[in-house]
Design a protein around this motif. Sequence first.
Motif, short mmCIF file in Angstrom:
data_model
loop_
_atom_site.label_atom_id
_atom_site.label_comp_id
_atom_site.label_asym_id
_atom_site.label_seq_id
_atom_site.Cartn_x
_atom_site.Cartn_y
_atom_site.Cartn_z
N LYS A 247 4.92 14.17 0.42
CA LYS A 247 5.60 12.90 0.31
C LYS A 247 4.71 11.75 0.75
N ALA A 248 4.72 10.69 -0.02
CA ALA A 248 4.01 9.46 0.34
C ALA A 248 5.06 8.37 0.55
N GLU A 249 4.66 7.32 1.22
CA GLU A 249 5.60 6.23 1.52
C GLU A 249 5.03 4.92 1.01
N THR B 282 0.84 -1.20 0.00
CA THR B 282 0.00 0.00 0.00
C THR B 282 0.87 1.25 0.00
N ILE B 283 0.21 2.38 -0.08
CA ILE B 283 0.89 3.67 0.01
C ILE B 283 0.36 4.40 1.24
N ARG B 284 1.26 4.86 2.09
CA ARG B 284 0.89 5.64 3.27
C ARG B 284 0.97 7.11 2.88
N GLN B 285 -0.14 7.82 3.08
CA GLN B 285 -0.20 9.24 2.75
C GLN B 285 -0.31 10.06 4.03
N PRO B 286 0.23 11.28 4.02
CA PRO B 286 0.17 12.14 5.21
C PRO B 286 -1.23 12.78 5.35
#
Length: 57
Positions: free
Chosen positions: A44-46, A11-15
């Motif tokens: 920035k996403a992770e 997945t992508i973690r978004q702020p």
Amino acid sequence: MNELIDPPLTTIRQPVLDIGRIAATIMLSEIDGTRGEKSKVVLKAELLQRKSVSKLI
């Protein structure tokens, strides 16, 4: 929720807190007429790599 699926999904973690804060600030400045030039906001996403991806040989 993704941790409960087998295999665990990448997945992508978004702020999300920053997204909400910036969106609210922009919206309020639009409402009161103080917003200047439109701009692009990039946060920035992770990438969270889990077991749903594999290396290609």
